[in-house]
Scaffold this motif. Structure first.
Motif, PDB file in Angstrom:
ATOM      1  N   GLN A 271       0.924  -1.106   0.022  1.00  0.00           N
ATOM      2  CA  GLN A 271      -0.022   0.244   0.104  1.00  0.00           C
ATOM      3  C   GLN A 271       0.953   1.426   0.002  1.00  0.00           C
ATOM      4  O   GLN A 271       1.622   1.344   0.920  1.00  0.00           O
ATOM      5  CB  GLN A 271      -0.876  -0.131   1.308  1.00  0.00           C
ATOM      6  CG  GLN A 271      -2.157   0.571   1.270  1.00  0.00           C
ATOM      7  CD  GLN A 271      -2.982   0.261  -0.234  1.00  0.00           C
ATOM      8  OE1 GLN A 271      -2.792  -0.926  -0.421  1.00  0.00           O
ATOM      9  NE2 GLN A 271      -3.583   1.271  -0.656  1.00  0.00           N
TER      10      GLN A 271
ATOM     11  N   ASN B  17       2.234   5.112   0.340  1.00  0.00           N
ATOM     12  CA  ASN B  17       2.099   5.915   1.480  1.00  0.00           C
ATOM     13  C   ASN B  17       1.333   5.476   2.647  1.00  0.00           C
ATOM     14  O   ASN B  17       0.381   6.405   3.146  1.00  0.00           O
ATOM     15  CB  ASN B  17       1.096   7.254   0.692  1.00  0.00           C
ATOM     16  CG  ASN B  17       1.839   7.796  -0.524  1.00  0.00           C
ATOM     17  OD1 ASN B  17       2.962   7.949  -0.804  1.00  0.00           O
ATOM     18  ND2 ASN B  17       0.957   7.989  -1.642  1.00  0.00           N
ATOM     19  N   THR B  18       1.754   4.688   3.023  1.00  0.00           N
ATOM     20  CA  THR B  18       1.230   4.052   4.632  1.00  0.00           C
ATOM     21  C   THR B  18       2.254   3.895   5.379  1.00  0.00           C
ATOM     22  O   THR B  18       3.567   3.636   5.057  1.00  0.00           O
ATOM     23  CB  THR B  18       0.287   2.902   4.592  1.00  0.00           C
ATOM     24  OG1 THR B  18       0.857   2.083   3.608  1.00  0.00           O
ATOM     25  CG2 THR B  18      -1.135   3.026   4.005  1.00  0.00           C
TER      26      THR B  18
ATOM     27  N   GLU C  29      -8.132  -1.386  -1.681  1.00  0.00           N
ATOM     28  CA  GLU C  29      -8.058  -0.815  -3.081  1.00  0.00           C
ATOM     29  C   GLU C  29      -7.462   0.573  -2.535  1.00  0.00           C
ATOM     30  O   GLU C  29      -6.693   1.189  -3.534  1.00  0.00           O
ATOM     31  CB  GLU C  29      -9.381  -0.563  -3.491  1.00  0.00           C
ATOM     32  CG  GLU C  29      -9.974  -1.933  -4.095  1.00  0.00           C
ATOM     33  CD  GLU C  29     -11.197  -1.644  -5.058  1.00  0.00           C
ATOM     34  OE1 GLU C  29     -12.221  -0.951  -4.625  1.00  0.00           O
ATOM     35  OE2 GLU C  29     -11.283  -2.261  -5.911  1.00  0.00           O
ATOM     36  N   SER C  30      -7.968   1.179  -1.510  1.00  0.00           N
ATOM     37  CA  SER C  30      -7.554   2.602  -0.951  1.00  0.00           C
ATOM     38  C   SER C  30      -7.633   2.619   0.383  1.00  0.00           C
ATOM     39  O   SER C  30      -8.600   2.253   0.931  1.00  0.00           O
ATOM     40  CB  SER C  30      -7.941   3.676  -1.779  1.00  0.00           C
ATOM     41  OG  SER C  30      -9.234   4.023  -1.386  1.00  0.00           O
ATOM     42  N   ILE C  31      -6.711   3.552   0.983  1.00  0.00           N
ATOM     43  CA  ILE C  31      -7.055   3.779   2.471  1.00  0.00           C
ATOM     44  C   ILE C  31      -6.802   5.397   2.203  1.00  0.00           C
ATOM     45  O   ILE C  31      -5.861   5.949   2.089  1.00  0.00           O
ATOM     46  CB  ILE C  31      -5.818   3.425   3.300  1.00  0.00           C
ATOM     47  CG1 ILE C  31      -5.741   1.831   3.224  1.00  0.00           C
ATOM     48  CG2 ILE C  31      -6.001   3.708   4.719  1.00  0.00           C
ATOM     49  CD1 ILE C  31      -4.564   1.149   3.998  1.00  0.00           C
ATOM     50  N   ALA C  32      -8.079   5.943   2.413  1.00  0.00           N
ATOM     51  CA  ALA C  32      -7.932   7.433   2.335  1.00  0.00           C
ATOM     52  C   ALA C  32      -8.329   7.815   3.772  1.00  0.00           C
ATOM     53  O   ALA C  32      -8.548   7.008   4.747  1.00  0.00           O
ATOM     54  CB  ALA C  32      -9.286   7.728   1.362  1.00  0.00           C
TER      55      ALA C  32
ATOM     56  N   MET D 255     -11.615   3.196   4.282  1.00  0.00           N
ATOM     57  CA  MET D 255     -10.928   2.085   3.741  1.00  0.00           C
ATOM     58  C   MET D 255     -11.699   1.388   2.527  1.00  0.00           C
ATOM     59  O   MET D 255     -12.558   0.882   3.144  1.00  0.00           O
ATOM     60  CB  MET D 255     -10.230   1.147   4.486  1.00  0.00           C
ATOM     61  CG  MET D 255      -9.379   0.271   4.026  1.00  0.00           C
ATOM     62  SD  MET D 255      -8.560  -0.638   5.255  1.00  0.00           S
ATOM     63  CE  MET D 255      -8.234  -2.242   4.534  1.00  0.00           C
ATOM     64  N   THR D 256     -11.343   1.211   1.529  1.00  0.00           N
ATOM     65  CA  THR D 256     -12.084   0.383   0.614  1.00  0.00           C
ATOM     66  C   THR D 256     -11.163  -0.616   0.240  1.00  0.00           C
ATOM     67  O   THR D 256     -10.012  -0.742  -0.087  1.00  0.00           O
ATOM     68  CB  THR D 256     -12.135   1.174  -0.826  1.00  0.00           C
ATOM     69  OG1 THR D 256     -12.580   2.677  -0.373  1.00  0.00           O
ATOM     70  CG2 THR D 256     -13.384   0.885  -1.311  1.00  0.00           C
TER      71      THR D 256
ATOM     72  N   LYS E  91     -16.669  -0.680   1.838  1.00  0.00           N
ATOM     73  CA  LYS E  91     -16.020   0.477   2.419  1.00  0.00           C
ATOM     74  C   LYS E  91     -16.074   0.688   3.942  1.00  0.00           C
ATOM     75  O   LYS E  91     -17.260   0.413   4.390  1.00  0.00           O
ATOM     76  CB  LYS E  91     -16.634   1.910   1.671  1.00  0.00           C
ATOM     77  CG  LYS E  91     -15.858   3.033   2.204  1.00  0.00           C
ATOM     78  CD  LYS E  91     -16.419   4.203   1.057  1.00  0.00           C
ATOM     79  CE  LYS E  91     -15.920   5.444   1.479  1.00  0.00           C
ATOM     80  NZ  LYS E  91     -16.323   6.180   0.464  1.00  0.00           N
TER      81      LYS E  91
END
Ligand code: SF4
Ligand code: SF4
Lengths: 275, 639
Positions: free
Chosen positions: A40, A42-43, A135-138, A142-143, A157
């Motif tokens: 992932q 940028n974590t 898919e993404s951690i915004a 998180m999705t 999500k």
């Protein structure tokens, strides 16, 4: 969580055990969780192990380090009887973690698969299982794709912070390399928890008998298919669920009523307990 | 006139050459330290050149004679040029000697030029095509300019124009021969080659010795990256060795991976290391490329990663993983360069530091770590194959004459047939033998060649510890890989044993009359030399002796003995499985077919597996133990 701060993902790592030789190793599912976290962008990945220090623990933790993380926080518990949850929960809160990734169940010990649930309960966070890929951690959510039977996936999500348990269908962990494994740092974090709880699990465990898990024999299905397509369908078929009903867009209260009704019907809850 | 300029030219060229030499030495010294005896090495160098190196060169008579004339002529000429023209010593004798030397060099140059008319594809072109002309320039120029000193012609002959022309020719010759030597021209091989022989990392190879075991890696250096990531992480004498390459392409012509169209060419690999140690791109390379790769797209420097993590590095990882570690290139290299060591050094980095062993590599390594065998079988089932044989196990009997090392073939149904045959032979000869049983572990061969030195060392140490508990006189194994590792690589971990390959041991039993064979009734047989028995351990005779003693007509393949072509099974190549245009075992089976033999005798479980994997119809593949066990006649009772 401010926007310029990388979301912090904690990965819970346990000591695994090889199914044939019982040698300590990285636990397969936990390693998959770490793999997902490392992929992932940028974590800020924080690998955490809770347990007693031993040579077996070291072997296992080093093989996680070999995947390319420089440090593992090892929360030490004083005895095998100490409950790992209080110090773990406290550590996670201190670190201001947004996501906790973990395997579904451990390869040794009780392997009850309850840790993610108990941890989520203790933290008061949502828990989702069956993570297949992120898919993404915004900020704030998180999705990810959740694994369902027969290769199906569902997009989920979840609002953060949350505990997410990894499904065995997630991508396999990368190779563990010896050099980084030797050089990596196992940072011992002494237990600071005030409310260290002693569980009875260990004394129970003393009297447990271990035996090799064997796959149960399966009754052969007699398939009378005539074409390859039919044979494939028969082989891939899942036992049809009988009964049950789909309820959509009803209030939470009536949904709960329905569930309790079902549990009573199935004899999980006794009929005379009040709801 | 020319006489006044010549000393200037000669000493000027020598000076520039020395400056070049200092710069080149600095490049080598970027490498890691290595312990070599400097003075003893230098003292041994002439003999190593004249005897050991020449022994390899002489396999190609044409070029060895050419080289003696050219190289010998040049060395002599250079010394005399310094005396006659540099120091202007007035001696007719020296002048005549110089004429002879340049004459010999000229004759040599004619043959060099002839080979270059239609050069075989293994030779590099580019500057190498210029070399015969430069040799002509040097020898002819100095021949003519020496003539007056012999008194044959007057001192001032020819006049201005001739003097200028001659001066130019000599300048050309001197530049190629002296400046080229240290500034990276084709003649670099002479300078680097001489020093490489003096400081060779395997000095045991000289004087007819053999040194094939990989060198152990120090795993305790916690902060130094393991293996070789950058050219500067080779030892300095390895870098020097790369620089000695003459680009003759002998290694290329014998490499099974190159022939199969896999992206490996040992010559290009060595040249890439030269590019790496000096810095630059491979665009100047004029030989055959790695099959399927374009020349000119890769670059590197002494302190840049060889296998780039992003973008293009010096070479691609597939190149390293294509190698079967068959050592054919090393055996053939006239400069005695150690390709396999370099390849394994770089693999060590990929596996130990990056965890990047391709394809099934990481699975095999994980299995070795968890179960001590590459396929993840339960180690407690290692003896299952012999359930009905009631073999004595060392943990019960404690001492024995011969320890039968089973190898991982014990888990493989095909190899179990060979093992059973071997047991039958040992019993027929009434040998006192026992096995380690489930206590045996993988020898570590595959782990080591896949670059996992850590797992190799663990397995080696544990096996050595196990073996130390028992008393036995020798170890016999039907697996040349275990044989090599036990014999040549366990010494570094305190394990020193007398080890025999089963063919050697059975042949000894036959020689002392313990085995008797019925006359062989079958078609002709050819024998495939396993790399790890032949080139690694020099055993070419015993298997052949044994087969002949059993009354078998043996037809050898064109590529047999030290030139045997690999089956494709070594070095973890079937595990990393780098695609090519054809499969190595198929090519080997074609070699076998071309002998017309009905059977091929093998002496290695890996060779058996690879060759039997070739689709039928094909000659039958049998282990020598199986063939011999079939021919046995029991003296007293027939079975
Ligand atoms: S060892 Fe064999 S496969 Fe490897 S480069 Fe040399 S010749 Fe080719
Ligand atoms: S490595 Fe050796 S065999 Fe190969 S081209 Fe160079 S000198 Fe010739």
């Amino acid at each position: 969580m401010s926007l310029n701060q990388a979301p912090r993902v904690a990965v819970l790592l346990s000591v695994g055990q090889h199914p044939v030789t019982r040698r300590p190793r990285r636990a397969d599912q936990d390693a998959r969780a770490l793999e997902l976290a490392l992929n992932q962008p940028n974590t800020d990945v924080v690998p955490i192990h809770v347990g007693q220090a031993s040579s077996e623990t070291e072997v296992a933790l080093r093989s996680y380090l070999g995947m390319g993380v420089s440090q593992i926080d090892h929360l030490e518990v004083s005895t095998t009887r100490e409950d790992i949850l209080p110090s773990l929960a406290q550590h996670l809160k201190q670190l201001n973690v947004q996501v906790v990734l973990c395997g579904t169940r451990a390869e040794t010990g009780e392997g009850s698969g309850l840790v993610p649930y108990l941890l989520a309960k203790k933290l008061g966070w949502p828990i989702v299982s069956g993570l297949a890929s992120i898919e993404s951690i915004a900020s704030g959510s998180m999705t990810f794709l959740q694994a369902l039977p027969r290769g199906q996936r569902r997009r989920v999500k979840v609002s953060l912070p949350a505990v997410v348990a990894v499904d065995p269908a997630s991508p396999p962990a990368r190779q563990s390399a010896f050099g980084p494994a030797q050089r990596g740092d196992i940072q011992l974090v002494p237990s600071t928890s005030m409310d260290a709880e002693i569980t009875d699990a260990e004394s129970d465990r003393q009297v447990w008998q271990y035996q090799v898990a064997k796959k149960r024999p399966k009754r052969l299905k007699i398939i009378k298919a005539t074409s390859a397509r039919d044979r494939f369908k028969a082989a891939a078929a899942k036992a049809d669920a009988s009964g049950g009903k789909v309820l959509q867009e009803i209030s939470a209260d009536s949904a709960a009523e329905e569930i309790i009704k079902l549990l009573k019907e199935e004899g999980v809850l006794s009929t005379n307990s009040s709801s | 006139m020319l006489n006044q300029i010549l000393p200037l030219l000669i000493f000027g060229a020598l000076l520039v050459a020395v400056i070049g030499a200092v710069k080149r030495v600095k490049l080598w010294r970027n490498g890691r330290p290595a312990k070599v005896p400097i003075l003893a090495g230098l003292a041994a160098m002439p003999r190593r050149y004249l005897v050991d190196l020449h022994h390899v060169v002489a396999r190609d008579k044409y070029i060895s004679n050419t080289h003696v004339a050219t190289g010998g002529g040049f060395v002599l000429a250079l010394l005399l040029i310094i005396l006659v023209h540099g120091l202007q010593l007035n001696s007719q004798f020296l002048a005549w000697a110089l004429l002879a030397a340049t004459g010999s060099m000229f004759v040599g140059a004619v043959f060099v030029a002839k080979r270059r008319v239609q050069p075989p594809s293994r030779l590099s072109k580019g500057p190498w095509m210029r070399l015969p002309k430069s040799l002509f320039a040097f020898s002819l120029g100095f021949f003519l300019v020496t003539l007056p000193a012999t008194g044959l012609i007057p001192v001032e002959w020819g006049g201005w124009l001739v003097a200028i022309l001659l001066g130019a020719v000599i300048l050309w010759g001197l530049s190629e021969m002296l400046l080229g030597m240290t500034w990276g021209g084709p003649m670099k091989h002479a300078f680097a080659g001489a020093l490489h022989l003096a400081f060779h990392r395997r000095a045991e190879r000289f004087n007819g010795g053999r040194s094939t075991g990989l060198k152990p890696l120090n795993l305790d250096k916690e902060h130094e990256p393991l293996g070789v990531n950058q050219p500067s992480e080779f030892t300095w004498n390895q870098l020097l060795g790369f620089d000695a390459c003459v680009q003759c392409g002998r290694c290329e012509s014998v490499c099974p991976a190159f022939a199969a169209g896999q992206p490996l060419n040992p010559k290009k690999l060595i040249q890439d290391m030269v590019v790496g140690l000096a810095g630059g791109t491979d665009a100047g390379y004029t030989g055959s490329a790695y099959p399927g790769k374009t020349v000119g797209e890769h670059q590197g420097g002494p302190f840049a990663s060889i296998i780039a993590q992003e973008g293009q590095g010096l070479l691609d990882a597939e190149t390293l993983w294509s190698c079967t570690t068959c050592r054919a290139c090393v055996e053939e290299c006239p400069m005695m360069i150690e390709h396999v060591d370099a390849i394994v050094d770089m693999r060590r980095h990929l596996t130990l530091e990056r965890g990047a062993t391709p394809n099934k590599g990481s699975e095999v390594i994980d299995n070795l770590i968890a179960t001590d065998n590459p396929n993840g079988f339960n180690p407690q089932s290692r003896m299952n194959w012999a359930a009905d044989l009631s073999l004595p196990v060392l943990s019960d009997v404690k001492r024995t004459d011969v320890l039968l090392w089973m190898g991982d073939g014990a888990f493989d149904m095909r190899n179990q047939r060979s093992l059973r045959a071997l047991v039958k032979i040992l019993r027929a000869a009434k040998v006192d033998f026992a096995v380690l049983g489930n206590e045996e572990r993988d020898s570590g061969d595959v782990a080591r060649r896949l670059g996992d030195e850590a797992t190799f060392q663990r397995l080696a140490k544990e096996n050595v510890t196990t073996l130390a508990q028992y008393s036995f006189r020798s170890i016999v194994t039907c697996d040349p890989h275990s044989f090599h590792v036990l014999k040549n690589e366990y010494g570094d971990f305190g394990g020193r044993y007398v080890v025999y390959h089963h063919t050697t041991y059975i042949n000894q039993l036959r020689q002392i009359g313990k085995l008797h064979f019925a006359p062989y009734k079958g078609g002709s047989v050819t024998y495939h030399d396993p790399c790890y028995l032949g080139r690694y351990n020099g055993e070419y005779e015993a298997p052949r002796d044994l087969l002949k003693a059993a009354g078998i007509t043996l037809v050898d393949m064109e590529r047999s003995g030290y030139r045997s072509r690999c089956c494709g099974g070594g070095g973890g190549a079937p595990i990393t499985d780098i695609p090519g245009k054809q499969r190595i075992p198929d090519m080997r089976m074609d070699d076998i077919r071309s002998t017309g033999a009905e059977r091929v005798a093998v002496g290695c479980p890996q060779c058996t597996a690879m060759l039997e994997g070739v689709v039928e119809p094909r000659p039958e593949v049998l282990d020598i133990a199986e063939i011999i066990a079939n021919q046995l006649v029991d003296e007293e009772v027939t079975l």
